[in-house]
Write a protein that holds these residues in place. Structure first.
Motif, PDB file in Angstrom:
ATOM      1  N   ALA A   5      35.371  46.241  24.524  1.00 18.89           N
ATOM      2  CA  ALA A   5      34.220  45.336  24.625  1.00 18.89           C
ATOM      3  C   ALA A   5      34.672  43.906  24.424  1.00 18.89           C
ATOM      4  CB  ALA A   5      33.176  45.719  23.592  1.00 18.89           C
ATOM      5  N   GLN A   6      35.660  43.484  25.171  1.00 17.75           N
ATOM      6  CA  GLN A   6      36.254  42.164  24.988  1.00 17.75           C
ATOM      7  C   GLN A   6      35.650  41.174  25.963  1.00 17.75           C
ATOM      8  OE1 GLN A   6      40.487  42.226  25.538  1.00 17.75           O
ATOM      9  NE2 GLN A   6      40.558  40.131  26.174  1.00 17.75           N
ATOM     10  N   THR A   7      35.394  39.980  25.499  1.00 17.70           N
ATOM     11  CA  THR A   7      35.058  38.882  26.390  1.00 17.70           C
ATOM     12  C   THR A   7      36.176  37.869  26.300  1.00 17.70           C
ATOM     13  OG1 THR A   7      33.820  37.773  24.638  1.00 17.70           O
ATOM     14  CG2 THR A   7      32.586  39.226  26.114  1.00 17.70           C
ATOM     15  N   HIS A   8      36.153  36.892  27.165  1.00 19.15           N
ATOM     16  CA  HIS A   8      37.270  35.950  27.232  1.00 19.15           C
ATOM     17  C   HIS A   8      36.740  34.543  27.378  1.00 19.15           C
ATOM     18  CE1 HIS A   8      40.983  34.072  28.727  1.00 19.15           C
ATOM     19  NE2 HIS A   8      41.590  35.067  28.127  1.00 19.15           N
ATOM     20  N   PRO A   9      37.276  33.593  26.604  1.00 18.47           N
ATOM     21  CA  PRO A   9      36.762  32.231  26.686  1.00 18.47           C
ATOM     22  C   PRO A   9      37.106  31.511  27.962  1.00 18.47           C
ATOM     23  CG  PRO A   9      38.667  32.341  25.237  1.00 18.47           C
ATOM     24  CD  PRO A   9      38.331  33.747  25.608  1.00 18.47           C
ATOM     25  N   VAL A  84      43.573  33.276  37.689  1.00 17.57           N
ATOM     26  CA  VAL A  84      42.712  33.305  36.507  1.00 17.57           C
ATOM     27  C   VAL A  84      43.543  33.839  35.345  1.00 17.57           C
ATOM     28  CG1 VAL A  84      40.641  33.684  37.903  1.00 17.57           C
ATOM     29  CG2 VAL A  84      41.833  35.657  36.910  1.00 17.57           C
ATOM     30  N   GLU A  85      43.026  33.684  34.141  1.00 15.97           N
ATOM     31  CA  GLU A  85      43.744  34.156  32.959  1.00 15.97           C
ATOM     32  C   GLU A  85      42.860  35.131  32.192  1.00 15.97           C
ATOM     33  OE1 GLU A  85      45.679  32.414  28.835  1.00 15.97           O
ATOM     34  OE2 GLU A  85      45.482  31.083  30.581  1.00 15.97           O
ATOM     35  N   TRP A  86      43.476  36.257  31.802  1.00 12.79           N
ATOM     36  CA  TRP A  86      42.741  37.270  31.043  1.00 12.79           C
ATOM     37  C   TRP A  86      43.678  37.932  30.036  1.00 12.79           C
ATOM     38  CZ3 TRP A  86      37.744  38.301  30.514  1.00 12.79           C
ATOM     39  CH2 TRP A  86      37.371  39.490  29.887  1.00 12.79           C
ATOM     40  N   ASP A  87      43.277  37.890  28.787  1.00  9.73           N
ATOM     41  CA  ASP A  87      44.054  38.527  27.723  1.00  9.73           C
ATOM     42  C   ASP A  87      45.500  38.030  27.708  1.00  9.73           C
ATOM     43  OD1 ASP A  87      44.187  40.177  25.523  1.00  9.73           O
ATOM     44  OD2 ASP A  87      44.686  41.974  26.662  1.00  9.73           O
ATOM     45  N   GLY A  88      45.675  36.726  27.951  1.00 11.09           N
ATOM     46  CA  GLY A  88      47.009  36.137  27.928  1.00 11.09           C
ATOM     47  C   GLY A  88      47.832  36.390  29.172  1.00 11.09           C
ATOM     48  N   ILE A  89      47.251  36.995  30.198  1.00  9.62           N
ATOM     49  CA  ILE A  89      47.959  37.311  31.442  1.00  9.62           C
ATOM     50  C   ILE A  89      47.433  36.426  32.557  1.00  9.62           C
ATOM     51  CG2 ILE A  89      48.491  39.103  33.134  1.00  9.62           C
ATOM     52  CD1 ILE A  89      49.699  39.663  30.428  1.00  9.62           C
ATOM     53  N   LYS A  90      48.347  35.833  33.327  1.00 12.42           N
ATOM     54  CA  LYS A  90      47.958  35.085  34.516  1.00 12.42           C
ATOM     55  C   LYS A  90      47.814  36.055  35.683  1.00 12.42           C
ATOM     56  CE  LYS A  90      49.356  31.422  37.710  1.00 12.42           C
ATOM     57  NZ  LYS A  90      50.420  30.495  38.131  1.00 12.42           N
ATOM     58  N   VAL A  91      46.623  36.102  36.271  1.00  9.43           N
ATOM     59  CA  VAL A  91      46.345  36.992  37.392  1.00  9.43           C
ATOM     60  C   VAL A  91      46.179  36.144  38.649  1.00  9.43           C
ATOM     61  CG1 VAL A  91      44.828  38.764  38.328  1.00  9.43           C
ATOM     62  CG2 VAL A  91      45.182  38.615  35.854  1.00  9.43           C
ATOM     63  N   GLU A 297      35.889  45.439  33.234  1.00  3.33           N
ATOM     64  CA  GLU A 297      36.668  46.657  33.440  1.00  3.33           C
ATOM     65  C   GLU A 297      37.755  46.443  34.489  1.00  3.33           C
ATOM     66  OE1 GLU A 297      32.985  47.598  31.480  1.00  3.33           O
ATOM     67  OE2 GLU A 297      33.360  46.474  33.313  1.00  3.33           O
ATOM     68  N   LEU A 298      37.439  45.700  35.526  1.00  2.00           N
ATOM     69  CA  LEU A 298      38.407  45.456  36.590  1.00  2.00           C
ATOM     70  C   LEU A 298      39.557  44.576  36.105  1.00  2.00           C
ATOM     71  CD1 LEU A 298      39.098  46.015  39.478  1.00  2.00           C
ATOM     72  CD2 LEU A 298      37.559  44.193  40.193  1.00  2.00           C
ATOM     73  N   LEU A 299      39.257  43.535  35.346  1.00  2.00           N
ATOM     74  CA  LEU A 299      40.308  42.668  34.808  1.00  2.00           C
ATOM     75  C   LEU A 299      41.207  43.431  33.835  1.00  2.00           C
ATOM     76  CD1 LEU A 299      38.241  39.410  34.322  1.00  2.00           C
ATOM     77  CD2 LEU A 299      40.255  39.648  35.788  1.00  2.00           C
ATOM     78  N   GLU A 300      40.634  44.344  33.075  1.00  2.00           N
ATOM     79  CA  GLU A 300      41.449  45.144  32.173  1.00  2.00           C
ATOM     80  C   GLU A 300      42.356  46.098  32.942  1.00  2.00           C
ATOM     81  OE1 GLU A 300      38.728  46.959  29.493  1.00  2.00           O
ATOM     82  OE2 GLU A 300      38.464  45.144  28.291  1.00  2.00           O
ATOM     83  N   LEU A 301      41.852  46.661  34.036  1.00  2.00           N
ATOM     84  CA  LEU A 301      42.698  47.508  34.880  1.00  2.00           C
ATOM     85  C   LEU A 301      43.875  46.704  35.429  1.00  2.00           C
ATOM     86  CD1 LEU A 301      43.272  50.089  36.618  1.00  2.00           C
ATOM     87  CD2 LEU A 301      41.844  49.028  38.372  1.00  2.00           C
ATOM     88  N   VAL A 302      43.595  45.505  35.936  1.00  2.00           N
ATOM     89  CA  VAL A 302      44.632  44.674  36.545  1.00  2.00           C
ATOM     90  C   VAL A 302      45.692  44.296  35.512  1.00  2.00           C
ATOM     91  CG1 VAL A 302      45.084  42.390  37.519  1.00  2.00           C
ATOM     92  CG2 VAL A 302      43.201  43.774  38.410  1.00  2.00           C
ATOM     93  N   THR A 303      45.276  43.853  34.328  1.00  3.19           N
ATOM     94  CA  THR A 303      46.231  43.352  33.338  1.00  3.19           C
ATOM     95  C   THR A 303      46.976  44.467  32.613  1.00  3.19           C
ATOM     96  OG1 THR A 303      44.415  43.161  31.727  1.00  3.19           O
ATOM     97  CG2 THR A 303      45.022  41.176  32.953  1.00  3.19           C
ATOM     98  N   ARG A 304      46.356  45.640  32.501  1.00  4.71           N
ATOM     99  CA  ARG A 304      46.982  46.721  31.745  1.00  4.71           C
ATOM    100  C   ARG A 304      47.556  47.820  32.621  1.00  4.71           C
ATOM    101  NH1 ARG A 304      42.863  48.625  27.215  1.00  4.71           N
ATOM    102  NH2 ARG A 304      44.682  49.887  26.693  1.00  4.71           N
ATOM    103  N   GLY A 305      47.015  48.014  33.815  1.00  7.16           N
ATOM    104  CA  GLY A 305      47.470  49.103  34.664  1.00  7.16           C
ATOM    105  C   GLY A 305      48.348  48.692  35.826  1.00  7.16           C
TER     106      GLY A 305
END
Length: 444
Positions: A5-9, A84-91, A297-305
C-alpha cells in the motif's frame, strides 16, 4: 510485487540521471492504435508524481503525444520517452505508435527496452500485429506483461479478455498467462454496467480500493474470498511450476502451505526470465484523483519484476576491422558503446539523437567516434568519424532536461550529432567499436 500500500511523492519537473544500472528499468509499451498506451503512460506519470495532472489525448495535453500531427490525429505517430521515478528506480517508459505505418518507431522502442508492456483494450481484444510483436519478443526472450485497459467500456469483461490473452499469447503454456489481481465492481448503474472501483490481490488476498481517487488497502469480507479461490490456486500453481525450487510443487500438492513472500520472489524471478506473463488491469485517474486504478500495482511490477539493464543480453560488438570484442554486461566503467535508436529534428535544438548506452558512460563535451553500417539502399553512407558531444539531456515528452552524463543501461538525447544516423554506434575515439545492426523494416 503489487501487494504493497505504498504511495510515492514523485519528482515533477526534475531531471533524472541514474547512478547505477540496477536503478534503471527500460520498458516499451506495445499495442494496437487506440488500446490506451498513451493514456496509460499519462496515468503512470501522475501516480509517480512526474506530472501534477493527467492530460487527455482528446485535448492534446498528454506528455508523450506532443507533436502537432499527433494532436490533430489524436494518435501517436512517433516514439516518445517519458521517464518516471518509483521506489528509487528510474523507469524509462517508451510510448510507441500502434499503426503499422510507423513500425520503425516501434522497432526503435523495442531496441531501447529490456521489457515490454502489451496494452490490450477490453473492448477491442488482440489484433494480428500485436501477436506478431509478441512472437518477436518471445524469439529474443524479452520479458513481457499484459495490461488490460478500457474496463469502463459497456461490454468490457476482464475474465473473458484474460482468457483471450492466454489463447493469443500463451500458445505453448496457457498457465503462464494469468492475472495477479481481479477487478472489484462498484454499484450497478442504470444501464446495467457496474464500474470497476478497485482490485483484489490474488496472492495477498487484500483489497485495493481506488474509488476515492487514491489507493486504500483493506481486508476482504468472508463472502469475497471464495470468489477468488479458484483464480488464486491457479496462479499459485502457475508460479510454482516456474519456480527454480523443484521441491516446491511436491510440497504444495502435499498440502504444505507456501509463504506469500516465497511466491512473490518466485513470481518476480519468472517474470524477469521471460517465462511467466502476468495480466493486470489499469484505468486512468478521474478528474482530481491522484492515482489511476491499477497504476501502483503496475509500477511495482515494473520495478520489482522486470529486469535491470544488467540482465540484458550482452551486445555483440566488433572493432572497425570486424574483430570480435568481448564486453562486460552493462558496466559503466567499461569502454563506451552506445547506439542511436532514433533520429529526429527539433525546431529549437535542431538534430536530436535518442541513444541507449550499452556500456561505459557518455559525458557532455566528450569526443566520440561515430561508426555507421553503410546502408546505401537506405541513404546511409558508410562513415567513421569523430564528433564532439554537445548537450546531453533526458527527454520528458517534448521537454529536454539537461544532464551531465549517462551511464550504461540508461537513455538520453544528444544534440547536433551531424553525421550520426539511426543504428549508428558511438564509442570512444581511441577505441572505435561497431555494434551488430538491428533490422529496420522496409518503408511503407
Amino acid at each position: 510485487m503489487g501487494d504493497k500500500a505504498q504511495t510515492h511523492p514523485g519528482a515533477a519537473g526534475r531531471a533524472q540521471a541514474a547512478d547505477h544500472p540496477q536503478s534503471v528499468r527500460n520498458v516499451v509499451l506495445v499495442g494496437h492504435s487506440g488500446s490506451g498506451k498513451t493514456t496509460l503512460v499519462e496515468a503512470l506519470a501522475l501516480t509517480a508524481g512526474a506530472v501534477n495532472r493527467a492530460g487527455r489525448v482528446e485535448d492534446g495535453g498528454t506528455v508523450s503525444d506532443y507533436d502537432e500531427i499527433e494532436h490533430r490525429q489524436q494518435r501517436s505517430v512517433q516514439l516518445s520517452l517519458v521517464p518516471v521515478e518509483w521506489d528509487g528506480i528510474k523507469v524509462n517508459l517508451l510510448d510507441t505508435p500502434g499503426y503499422a505505418d510507423f513500425v520503425g518507431e516501434l522497432r526503435a522502442g523495442l531496441r531501447a527496452a529490456d521489457a515490454a508492456l502489451f496494452v490490450v483494450s477490453a473492448s477491442d481484444g488482440v489484433d494480428g500485429s500485436t501477436r506478431m510483436v509478441w512472437e518477436e519478443c518471445a524469439a529474443v526472450g524479452m520479458p513481457r506483461a499484459i495490461v488490460i485497459t478500457h474496463l469502463e467500456a459497456a461490454r468490457a469483461d476482464f475474465e473473458e479478455m484474460t482468457r483471450i490473452c492466454a489463447e493469443a499469447f500463451g500458445a505453448d503454456d496457457p498457465d503462464a498467462v494469468l492475472p495477479l489481481y481481479l477487478p472489484l465492481h462498484g454499484p450497478q448503474a442504470p444501464d446495467g454496467h457496474a464500474p470497476v472501483t478497485g482490485l483484489i490481490g490474488l496472492l495477498s488476498q487484500k483489497l485495493f480500493d481506488y474509488s476515492t481517487g487514491e489507493r486504500k488497502e483493506s481486508e476482504p469480507g468472508e463472502d469475497q474470498l471464495p470468489l477468488i479461490e479458484e483464480a488464486r490456486n491457479r496462479l499459485i500453481e502457475g508460479i510454482i511450476s516456474e519456480s527454480e525450487d523443484e521441491t516446491l510443487m511436491d510440497r504444495y500438492l502435499g498440502g504444505e502451505p507456501v509463504d506469500v513472500k516465497t511466491l512473490i520472489d518466485d513470481l518476480e524471478r519468472a517474470v524477469a526470465r521471460g517465462v511467466f506473463f502476468p495480466v493486470l488491469a489499469a484505468a486512468p485517474a478521474t478528474e482530481g484523483a491522484r492515482q489511476g486504478l491499477g497504476t501502483v500495482e503496475l509500477l511495482e511490477l515494473v520495478t520489482r519484476g522486470f529486469p535491470t539493464p544488467l540482465e540484458h543480453e550482452t551486445v555483440r560488438v566488433t572493432t572497425i576491422d570486424g574483430e570480435p570484442r568481448e564486453l562486460k554486461p552493462c558496466d559503466p566503467d567499461a569502454p563506451l558503446v552506445a547506439e542511436v535508436v532514433k533520429t529526429s529534428s527539433d525546431p529549437y535544438v535542431g538534430r536530436l539523437s535518442l541513444i541507449r548506452v550499452f556500456s561505459g558512460t557518455l559525458r557532455a563535451d566528450q569526443t566520440v567516434h561515430v561508426s555507421g553500417h553503410g546502408l546505401a539502399d537506405r541513404g546511409h553512407e558508410d562513415h567513421d568519424v569523430d564528433e564532439r558531444i554537445g548537450a546531453l539531456s533526458t527527454p520528458f515528452g517534448k521537454q529536454q532536461r539537461p544532464v551531465s552524463h549517462v551511464i550504461a543501461g540508461d537513455l538520453a538525447c544528444v544534440a547536433k550529432l551531424s553525421r550520426a544516423e539511426t543504428g549508428d554506434t558511438l564509442s570512444a575515439k581511441d577505441d572505435p567499436l561497431l555494434m551488430e545492426p538491428w533490422q529496420m523494416p522496409d518503408p511503407l
